[in-house]
Design a protein around this motif. Sequence first.
Motif, PDB file in Angstrom:
ATOM      1  N   ALA A 227      -0.766   3.602   7.241  1.00 12.62           N
ATOM      2  CA  ALA A 227      -0.679   2.664   6.128  1.00 12.62           C
ATOM      3  C   ALA A 227      -0.620   1.223   6.632  1.00 12.62           C
ATOM      4  O   ALA A 227      -1.212   0.321   6.029  1.00 12.62           O
ATOM      5  CB  ALA A 227       0.544   2.975   5.263  1.00 12.62           C
ATOM      6  N   VAL A 228       0.095   1.008   7.741  1.00 14.01           N
ATOM      7  CA  VAL A 228       0.149  -0.337   8.336  1.00 14.01           C
ATOM      8  C   VAL A 228      -1.251  -0.785   8.761  1.00 14.01           C
ATOM      9  O   VAL A 228      -1.659  -1.921   8.509  1.00 14.01           O
ATOM     10  CB  VAL A 228       1.115  -0.360   9.542  1.00 14.01           C
ATOM     11  CG1 VAL A 228       0.997  -1.686  10.298  1.00 14.01           C
ATOM     12  CG2 VAL A 228       2.552  -0.144   9.078  1.00 14.01           C
ATOM     13  N   GLU A 229      -1.990   0.111   9.389  1.00 14.42           N
ATOM     14  CA  GLU A 229      -3.353  -0.210   9.811  1.00 14.42           C
ATOM     15  C   GLU A 229      -4.244  -0.521   8.606  1.00 14.42           C
ATOM     16  O   GLU A 229      -5.020  -1.484   8.624  1.00 14.42           O
ATOM     17  CB  GLU A 229      -3.939   0.951  10.610  1.00 14.42           C
ATOM     18  CG  GLU A 229      -3.238   1.202  11.944  1.00 14.42           C
ATOM     19  CD  GLU A 229      -3.754   2.444  12.637  1.00 14.42           C
ATOM     20  OE1 GLU A 229      -4.685   3.087  12.100  1.00 14.42           O
ATOM     21  OE2 GLU A 229      -3.230   2.782  13.718  1.00 14.42           O
TER      22      GLU A 229
ATOM     23  N   ASN B 156      10.338   3.786  -2.366  1.00 15.63           N
ATOM     24  CA  ASN B 156       9.054   3.874  -3.067  1.00 15.63           C
ATOM     25  C   ASN B 156       7.927   4.382  -2.186  1.00 15.63           C
ATOM     26  O   ASN B 156       6.791   4.506  -2.642  1.00 15.63           O
ATOM     27  CB  ASN B 156       8.669   2.494  -3.622  1.00 15.63           C
ATOM     28  CG  ASN B 156       9.624   2.038  -4.709  1.00 15.63           C
ATOM     29  OD1 ASN B 156       9.933   2.789  -5.613  1.00 15.63           O
ATOM     30  ND2 ASN B 156      10.083   0.803  -4.610  1.00 15.63           N
ATOM     31  N   LEU B 157       8.228   4.658  -0.910  1.00 14.27           N
ATOM     32  CA  LEU B 157       7.243   5.153   0.054  1.00 14.27           C
ATOM     33  C   LEU B 157       6.004   4.251   0.091  1.00 14.27           C
ATOM     34  O   LEU B 157       4.871   4.707  -0.040  1.00 14.27           O
ATOM     35  CB  LEU B 157       6.859   6.598  -0.271  1.00 14.27           C
ATOM     36  CG  LEU B 157       7.978   7.628  -0.137  1.00 14.27           C
ATOM     37  CD1 LEU B 157       7.468   9.012  -0.479  1.00 14.27           C
ATOM     38  CD2 LEU B 157       8.573   7.615   1.269  1.00 14.27           C
ATOM     39  N   ARG B 158       6.274   2.967   0.296  1.00 12.03           N
ATOM     40  CA  ARG B 158       5.197   1.990   0.396  1.00 12.03           C
ATOM     41  C   ARG B 158       5.395   1.145   1.653  1.00 12.03           C
ATOM     42  O   ARG B 158       6.528   0.913   2.083  1.00 12.03           O
ATOM     43  CB  ARG B 158       5.140   1.071  -0.828  1.00 12.03           C
ATOM     44  CG  ARG B 158       4.895   1.790  -2.136  1.00 12.03           C
ATOM     45  CD  ARG B 158       4.672   0.812  -3.279  1.00 12.03           C
ATOM     46  NE  ARG B 158       3.430   0.063  -3.145  1.00 12.03           N
ATOM     47  CZ  ARG B 158       2.231   0.520  -3.520  1.00 12.03           C
ATOM     48  NH1 ARG B 158       2.113   1.727  -4.052  1.00 12.03           N
ATOM     49  NH2 ARG B 158       1.153  -0.209  -3.367  1.00 12.03           N
ATOM     50  N   VAL B 159       4.274   0.688   2.215  1.00 14.82           N
ATOM     51  CA  VAL B 159       4.304  -0.303   3.286  1.00 14.82           C
ATOM     52  C   VAL B 159       3.893  -1.632   2.679  1.00 14.82           C
ATOM     53  O   VAL B 159       2.893  -1.717   1.958  1.00 14.82           O
ATOM     54  CB  VAL B 159       3.358   0.082   4.438  1.00 14.82           C
ATOM     55  CG1 VAL B 159       3.205  -1.073   5.414  1.00 14.82           C
ATOM     56  CG2 VAL B 159       3.891   1.305   5.171  1.00 14.82           C
ATOM     57  N   GLU B 160       4.671  -2.664   2.941  1.00 17.09           N
ATOM     58  CA  GLU B 160       4.423  -3.979   2.354  1.00 17.09           C
ATOM     59  C   GLU B 160       4.337  -5.018   3.463  1.00 17.09           C
ATOM     60  O   GLU B 160       5.083  -4.954   4.444  1.00 17.09           O
ATOM     61  CB  GLU B 160       5.535  -4.312   1.352  1.00 17.09           C
ATOM     62  CG  GLU B 160       5.509  -3.335   0.185  1.00 17.09           C
ATOM     63  CD  GLU B 160       6.745  -3.359  -0.688  1.00 17.09           C
ATOM     64  OE1 GLU B 160       6.616  -3.054  -1.878  1.00 17.09           O
ATOM     65  OE2 GLU B 160       7.839  -3.665  -0.165  1.00 17.09           O
ATOM     66  N   GLY B 161       3.391  -5.931   3.323  1.00 16.64           N
ATOM     67  CA  GLY B 161       3.167  -6.922   4.365  1.00 16.64           C
ATOM     68  C   GLY B 161       3.118  -8.328   3.822  1.00 16.64           C
ATOM     69  O   GLY B 161       2.632  -8.570   2.712  1.00 16.64           O
ATOM     70  N   VAL B 162       3.620  -9.269   4.615  1.00 15.41           N
ATOM     71  CA  VAL B 162       3.619 -10.671   4.225  1.00 15.41           C
ATOM     72  C   VAL B 162       3.242 -11.509   5.438  1.00 15.41           C
ATOM     73  O   VAL B 162       3.622 -11.188   6.569  1.00 15.41           O
ATOM     74  CB  VAL B 162       5.009 -11.080   3.672  1.00 15.41           C
ATOM     75  CG1 VAL B 162       6.081 -11.002   4.751  1.00 15.41           C
ATOM     76  CG2 VAL B 162       4.966 -12.464   3.046  1.00 15.41           C
TER      77      VAL B 162
ATOM     78  N   ILE C 281       0.843  -1.194   0.000  1.00 10.94           N
ATOM     79  CA  ILE C 281       0.000   0.000   0.000  1.00 10.94           C
ATOM     80  C   ILE C 281       0.874   1.238   0.000  1.00 10.94           C
ATOM     81  O   ILE C 281       1.916   1.279   0.675  1.00 10.94           O
ATOM     82  CB  ILE C 281      -0.963  -0.009   1.216  1.00 10.94           C
ATOM     83  CG1 ILE C 281      -1.951   1.157   1.143  1.00 10.94           C
ATOM     84  CG2 ILE C 281      -0.188   0.026   2.529  1.00 10.94           C
ATOM     85  CD1 ILE C 281      -3.043   1.080   2.197  1.00 10.94           C
ATOM     86  N   ASP C 282       0.467   2.252  -0.775  1.00  7.98           N
ATOM     87  CA  ASP C 282       1.182   3.518  -0.815  1.00  7.98           C
ATOM     88  C   ASP C 282       0.834   4.325   0.427  1.00  7.98           C
ATOM     89  O   ASP C 282      -0.307   4.306   0.892  1.00  7.98           O
ATOM     90  CB  ASP C 282       0.772   4.277  -2.086  1.00  7.98           C
ATOM     91  CG  ASP C 282       1.691   5.451  -2.373  1.00  7.98           C
ATOM     92  OD1 ASP C 282       2.538   5.330  -3.261  1.00  7.98           O
ATOM     93  OD2 ASP C 282       1.542   6.490  -1.701  1.00  7.98           O
TER      94      ASP C 282
END
Length: 249
Positions: A171-173, A231-237, A129-130
């Motif tokens: 963004a994390v939320e 890239n100013l993104r939060v990424e989750g796995v 997510i951006d």
Amino acid sequence: MDYLATAVERALERAKCSAAELDLIVSLSWSPDHLVADTRIMGPRIGHPLQKKIGASNAFVFDLMDASLAKALYVVNQFAISQAVQRILVVRADIGQGLNSDPQSGFAIPDGAFALLLEPDAQQQFSSIDIGAGFQPLRVDLNTQIFSAADAKGTLCFPHQSELDEAICHAVEALNKPFGFALDNVLHECWLSHETGRPHCLGPFDLAFQLEMCMEFKCEPILATSFDPFNLRVEGVTLAIAGGSYDGC
């Protein structure tokens, strides 16, 4: 290499896995030097020297360089599933002497090393997510006047942005909403401010630090989120923690 090799030895010992049993080694790093003897070489390629040092003669090796840890874990998992790979070592090592900190904010990449041992997970999920517009991403301005090994290879440019840390938390939320993980089962990297129990901003090493803490008491799946400053993104796995009795992660 000495710090990284120690971390790898601990991970292998904990998992009761020998270096010869590794199928894949994946490395991440931003350090432009200090990874090889010849300081004229700028590319961070620690995977192959590590393979030689630990004797992982059966492992395939590649580098992901500036990928966030969450994205790296997802890419590695998909590759492992497609290639029937079982034992995967993901490592990171950085020494920031080759990069100057941001002259305005003082932002710098912390020194450190970590090693994660994993097995593929067919149920793993990934999302990105951006964090929103209006923020300046991290960039590295390369030094075009390098005359000696002591010269910095570049300067980090990441000015202070007062609302960026809050935007990352939002963004994390937002990223977690489709997953629905309880807050205790959502881990996220701290880049710009530290939390209780962590006296420093560990940046790209923070998620590995938290995973180390989880190994002792969590067995249920978790959502591991990391921040990509380029890239100013939060990424989750999603990850399944093996705990004391290693079956995979």
